[in-house]
Write an enzyme that holds these catalytic residues in place. Structure first.
Site: not given
Lengths: 377, 386
Positions: B190-191
């Site tokens: 999710n970065k």
């Protein structure tokens, strides 16, 4: 450099590549349904109820040992002739590896008698390693474990689907079996590993510790099954991810076929190199039929002869490898020596093997070995 | 209610990863090459990342936790040593201190409006056993890095940066992750720059880089790629190492995505600016950080803090169930988590506790549309007015 014959090679099928890319396209990359399916596939392959996918074979050993309750002050029996990751995994638990001799030139695996001699009051477990894909003497080690109250963890990094003398699959005899999916392995995804076990509690502990001991995962929260989380232990990030699980899942379908190719190539090596003066071949014809053939190994008469062959083979564009005995590594210099394992390691030569090789490739390598041992400098 | 049905059909996730055609082609080529373990693509990605942030060395690893563990070990953290970390961060910042044998000491944040480690509190916590201080750049917004650097210099302790959220974020024109002795990055799914699992340690220090390079692959003095290049000797293992390797498919994906990162962060900034405008003055909530700070941020997380902590759970539930909007919570306070409460009892960090009880992460990703954003803001307003 460009090798005529590399040590091994990986050929991904179009189906493998498509499976990996489809996963990327869908955009869910952290552990989720593909990881669960890959775990189920390996559990089914081994006929065990639980499987926990992790980031590497070392991580699998680390978490299996932790799952079995190993901690600081404990000792674990580890073969001296194996990859250093096994001893490191024991140390990552705070425990101490006790390095054990090999049986001998016929069987490079851990010697159960020497294991019994080296086991002490603090010894809690044995890492039963199946070197090159050949099962170690699990019957004798199992007996030792029962007598001394030790737990057996199987290191199957090289032995996926290999069978023991009494026909059981390696990884299903001890409390846990640990696999590696490193890029040289029979089933490879780049980096990855797996624990299989029948012990529900061990599986649960490993599962918890692989992802920071979080009580819920990103996937659970994505599904709306959980809102937040607690952290109930000091865990790690030893997770695999979905693209790698997708690749493993695709490749596992061809695993048996790939291993049969490896077996046929090993039989050819043995035909061509059996009886050649100066070359000895560990393990029996019967063991070849049960092995899953991570690598094909021969023993030369001395370290000098082995090193000479390595250089001469480099000249011919043939890549080989060998593994130092752990007792000879600087970081393990304080450990009691294992002369037999050290001698075998010094004489060992691992020859090229891959499921994509043709018989001709094996013949080229074998002919080179025959010529080179016949013409000493 | 018919809107409920519509909402559910078009759920707005908190994050959403889009892999492009070029990304897929690059990865396909790597997979076809058959070389999967660390090699030329990993080295190329490391060079590109180091250049992008202005660090001398970048060492790619399996996760940011791995990078933190190596950074602590390389700094010499061991039994008896303390490392000052925020409690308002992902648990790994503290867990990796324990992996290294050290003891985490938790510092408070400045306030819920500025949820980064409080330099004043850090100063009072530094003692004889303090080895390092970790600046964590929450959500991609810089901690008070210049002040922390000064404090660490004066007190003779090492400054490290947990820049998991903050690739390409800057302060005074200098990238976060390059202020401390080492900075660690995350490429979790999710970065802002993601590959599934992955991490990286950046440093200008040759010794730290060497240390991390050796230990990430079992401290073997020769790795597989060297062997392919013709190295045929035996390796030694002079120290205890790990398998903290990343692999070629992931570094291929990262290299491909790194080329778009600046542009994607610009999109995130524009979305963040718009969120801030739309939410400005909303009763019942605080939007942390200032408008000015958005420029230097990587805008990983869009945070709001609700005034009434009892409201958070029902609000999040209403956003999900009535409006089809996913949110998340960054993060529970580490000192309140069971494993840490039992090891480090009696800690009170009022600002952290306040932030941890009231933070909500809103949907934010580069392709979030204005219509989606309007739906999020409208839903928030409706539910806060109830």
């Amino acid at each position: 450099m460009s090798w005529t014959v590399p040590l091994t090679e990986v050929e991904l099928s179009e189906a493998d590549i498509a499976a990996f890319l489809r996963c990327l396209e869908e955009g869910w990359l952290t552990m989720g349904p593909r990881t669960q399916a890959f775990e189920q596939a390996l559990a089914d392959l081994c006929g065990l109820p639980y499987a926990v996918a992790v980031s590497s074979g070392t991580a699998a050993l680390h978490l299996a040992l932790r799952g079995a309750g190993l901690t600081s002050g404990d000792e674990v029996l580890v073969p001296a002739l194996t990859f250093v990751g096994a001893a490191a995994a024991v140390r990552h638990c705070g425990a101490t590896p006790v390095l054990v001799e090999s049986c001998g030139p016929e069987d490079l695996n851990m010697d159960p008698e020497d294991a019994a001699r080296r086991a002490g009051p603090r010894t809690r477990a044995v890492l039963a390693t199946h070197w090159m894909g050949y099962s170690c003497d699990l019957e004798a080690l199992d007996r030792l474990c029962r007598e001394r109250g030790l737990q057996m963890i199987e290191d199957c990094a090289q032995s996926i689907t290999a069978r023991t003398a009494d026909g059981r699959m390696t990884g299903t005899v001890g409390v846990a079996g640990c696999f590696s999916f490193f890029s040289k392995k029979q089933l490879c995804v780049g980096e990855g590993g797996m624990i299989v076990t029948a012990d529900e509690e061990l599986a649960a502990r490993a599962r918890l510790l692989r992802s920071h001991a979080l009580t819920s995962q990103t996937w659970d929260r994505h599904l709306g099954h959980a809102d937040s989380y607690d952290v109930v232990d000091v865990g790690f990030n030893l997770r695999i991810d979905e693209p790698r699980a997708a690749l493993g899942l695709s490749r596992i379908e061809r695993l048996h076929e790939d291993i049969e190719v490896r077996r046929a190539l090993v039989r050819r090596y043995r035909e061509l190199l059996g009886g050649v003066p100066g070359v000895s071949i560990p393990w029996s014809e019967e063991a070849v039929e049960r092995s899953s053939h991570f690598g094909f190994t021969i023993l030369l008469e001395s370290r000098q002869e082995r090193d000479r062959l390595v250089s001469e083979l480099v000249e011919r564009g043939i890549q080989t490898t060998h593994y130092p005995a752990i007792t000879t590594l600087s970081d393990y210099s304080e450990h009691p020596s294992c002369p037999r394992a050290e001698d075998l390691a010094a004489r060992q030569l691992v020859l090229p093997l891959a499921s994509s090789f043709e018989l001709e490739t094996i013949e080229l390598v074998a002919r080179s070995i025959v010529e080179l041992v016949a013409t000493p400098v | 209610m018919s809107t409920t049905e519509t909402s559910r059909d078009t759920l707005i996730p908190v994050f959403d990863v889009r892999v492009t055609r070029e990304d897929l082609e690059a990865v396909a080529e790597t997979l076809r090459s058959g070389w999967l373990t660390m090699g030329p693509r990993t080295y190329e990605f490391e060079l590109a990342f180091a250049e992008a942030i202005g660090a001398r060395h970048a060492v790619a690893v399996s996760s940011c936790t791995a990078a933190l563990h190596l950074a602590y070990l390389a700094t010499g953290v061991g039994p008896g040593d303390e490392v000052i970390v925020p409690s308002f961060t992902m648990v790994a910042t503290a867990a990796a201190v324990i992996h290294a044998g050290g003891t985490p000491v938790f510092a408070d944040i400045v306030s819920p409006a500025r949820p980064v480690i409080d330099p004043d509190h850090v100063e009072t916590l530094i003692g004889d056993r303090t080895k390092a201080v970790v600046a964590m750049h929450f959500g991609g917004y810089a901690a008070d890095i210049e002040r922390l650097a000064e404090i660490c210099r004066d007190r003779g302790v090492v400054l490290l940066e947990d820049a998991a959220h903050a690739p390409l974020a800057t302060v005074s024109g200098r990238c976060l992750g390059t202020w401390g002795l080492a900075g660690t990055f995350s490429f979790f799914s999710n970065k802002v720059l993601c590959a599934g699992e992955g991490g990286l340690l950046a440093t200008d220090d040759e010794g730290i880089a060497e240390f991390a390079r050796l230990r990430r692959s079992h401290a073997m003095t020769i790795v597989s790629w060297d062997r392919l290049l013709g190295e045929s000797g035996s390796y030694d293992v002079p120290a205890l190492g790990f398998n903290y390797r990343i692999d070629e498919p992931r570094t291929t994906l990262l290299l491909s995505r790194l080329r778009r990162l600046e542009a994607e962060i610009e999109q995130r900034r524009a979305i963040t600016d718009r969120y801030r405008r739309l939410l400005d003055g909303s009763p019942g909530l605080i939007v942390p950080f200032s408008d000015d700070q958005v420029r230097g941020s990587s805008c990983y997380v869009m945070s709001i803090m609700v005034d009434d902590d009892l409201l958070r759970a029902p609000l999040r539930q209403a956003l999900r169930d009535r409006h089809g909007i996913q949110t998340s919570v960054f993060y529970p306070a580490i000192h309140h988590l069971s494993a840490y409460r039992s090891r480090f009892p009696g800690i009170e960090l009022p600002q952290t506790e306040r932030a941890a009880a009231t933070q909500i992460t809103l949907p934010l990703f580069p392709h979030l549309t204005e219509a989606q954003q309007d739906r999020v803001v409208e839903a928030l307003r409706t539910e806060l007015a109830r």
